[in-house]
Design a protein around this motif. Structure first.
Motif, PDB file in Angstrom:
ATOM      1  N   ASP A 146       1.442  -1.358   0.408  1.00  0.00           N
ATOM      2  CA  ASP A 146      -0.691  -0.433   0.300  1.00  0.00           C
ATOM      3  C   ASP A 146       0.943   1.238  -0.277  1.00  0.00           C
ATOM      4  N   VAL A 147       2.061   1.149  -0.077  1.00  0.00           N
ATOM      5  CA  VAL A 147       2.677   2.307   0.358  1.00  0.00           C
ATOM      6  C   VAL A 147       2.579   3.012  -0.914  1.00  0.00           C
ATOM      7  N   GLY A 148       2.945   2.908  -2.345  1.00  0.00           N
ATOM      8  CA  GLY A 148       2.185   3.809  -3.315  1.00  0.00           C
ATOM      9  C   GLY A 148       0.771   3.945  -3.113  1.00  0.00           C
ATOM     10  N   GLU A 149       1.319   5.342  -4.025  1.00  0.00           N
ATOM     11  CA  GLU A 149      -0.487   6.356  -4.245  1.00  0.00           C
ATOM     12  C   GLU A 149      -1.668   4.968  -5.258  1.00  0.00           C
ATOM     13  N   PRO A 150      -2.500   5.581  -5.599  1.00  0.00           N
ATOM     14  CA  PRO A 150      -3.427   4.285  -6.292  1.00  0.00           C
ATOM     15  C   PRO A 150      -3.104   5.847  -7.563  1.00  0.00           C
ATOM     16  N   ILE A 151      -3.565   5.301  -8.488  1.00  0.00           N
ATOM     17  CA  ILE A 151      -3.662   6.802 -10.170  1.00  0.00           C
ATOM     18  C   ILE A 151      -5.147   6.165 -10.165  1.00  0.00           C
ATOM     19  N   PRO A 152      -5.684   7.344 -11.118  1.00  0.00           N
ATOM     20  CA  PRO A 152      -7.378   7.893 -11.114  1.00  0.00           C
ATOM     21  C   PRO A 152      -7.315   6.665 -12.587  1.00  0.00           C
ATOM     22  N   GLY A 153      -8.474   5.938 -12.875  1.00  0.00           N
ATOM     23  CA  GLY A 153      -8.588   5.277 -13.671  1.00  0.00           C
ATOM     24  C   GLY A 153      -9.749   4.625 -13.105  1.00  0.00           C
ATOM     25  N   LEU A 212       4.757   1.338 -11.616  1.00  0.00           N
ATOM     26  CA  LEU A 212       3.361   1.320 -11.848  1.00  0.00           C
ATOM     27  C   LEU A 212       3.473  -0.222 -11.303  1.00  0.00           C
ATOM     28  N   TYR A 213       2.144  -0.368 -10.315  1.00  0.00           N
ATOM     29  CA  TYR A 213       2.259  -1.389  -9.710  1.00  0.00           C
ATOM     30  C   TYR A 213       0.756  -2.444  -9.719  1.00  0.00           C
ATOM     31  N   TRP A 214      -0.299  -3.162 -10.199  1.00  0.00           N
ATOM     32  CA  TRP A 214      -1.146  -3.414  -8.413  1.00  0.00           C
ATOM     33  C   TRP A 214      -0.652  -4.658  -7.925  1.00  0.00           C
ATOM     34  N   ILE A 215      -2.123  -4.475  -6.841  1.00  0.00           N
ATOM     35  CA  ILE A 215      -1.464  -5.819  -6.055  1.00  0.00           C
ATOM     36  C   ILE A 215      -2.964  -6.772  -5.968  1.00  0.00           C
ATOM     37  N   GLY A 216      -2.742  -8.045  -6.019  1.00  0.00           N
ATOM     38  CA  GLY A 216      -3.149  -9.054  -6.707  1.00  0.00           C
ATOM     39  C   GLY A 216      -4.279  -9.379  -5.632  1.00  0.00           C
ATOM     40  N   ALA A 217      -4.341 -11.225  -5.912  1.00  0.00           N
ATOM     41  CA  ALA A 217      -5.424 -11.943  -4.734  1.00  0.00           C
ATOM     42  C   ALA A 217      -4.700 -11.856  -3.056  1.00  0.00           C
ATOM     43  N   LEU A 218      -5.764 -11.490  -2.379  1.00  0.00           N
ATOM     44  CA  LEU A 218      -5.061 -11.702  -0.942  1.00  0.00           C
ATOM     45  C   LEU A 218      -3.655 -11.269  -0.772  1.00  0.00           C
TER      46      LEU A 218
END
Length: 90
Positions: free
Chosen positions: A46-53, A73-79
């Motif tokens: 969660d350290v990164g900032e969300p990118i609007p989309g 740039l990344y996304w967090i997967g399941a669990l």
């Protein structure tokens, strides 16, 4: 008594495009800087900032380390156990 471990880290995976970017990084300093940034997001996704989309795909996040001059740039997967890196800038 079993040894005490810290919080479990998320596993890092790379999208195909990020893997190609990774192949092009040849500088030891850049590799070291990238490794440090990957450790940061594996410990706390969660350290990164969300990118609007839009809400149709995964919520992209951006982590930028101004000292090391790295942006991911990344996304967090399941669990919350996998972090998928989509873009690397060193």
């Amino acid at each position: 008594m079993a040894p005490q471990h810290g919080p479990r880290r998320a596993r890092i995976a790379f999208s195909d495009s990020a893997a190609k970017q990774l192949e092009n990084i040849t500088s030891e300093a850049d590799i070291h800087a990238l490794d440090r940034a990957l450790v940061v997001i594996s410990v706390d996704p969660d350290v990164g900032e969300p990118i609007p989309g839009d809400a149709t795909g995964p919520q992209l996040r951006q982590y930028a380390d101004e000292v090391e001059r790295v942006r991911l740039l990344y996304w967090i997967g399941a669990l919350r156990t996998v972090v998928v890196v989509a873009y690397i800038e060193v």
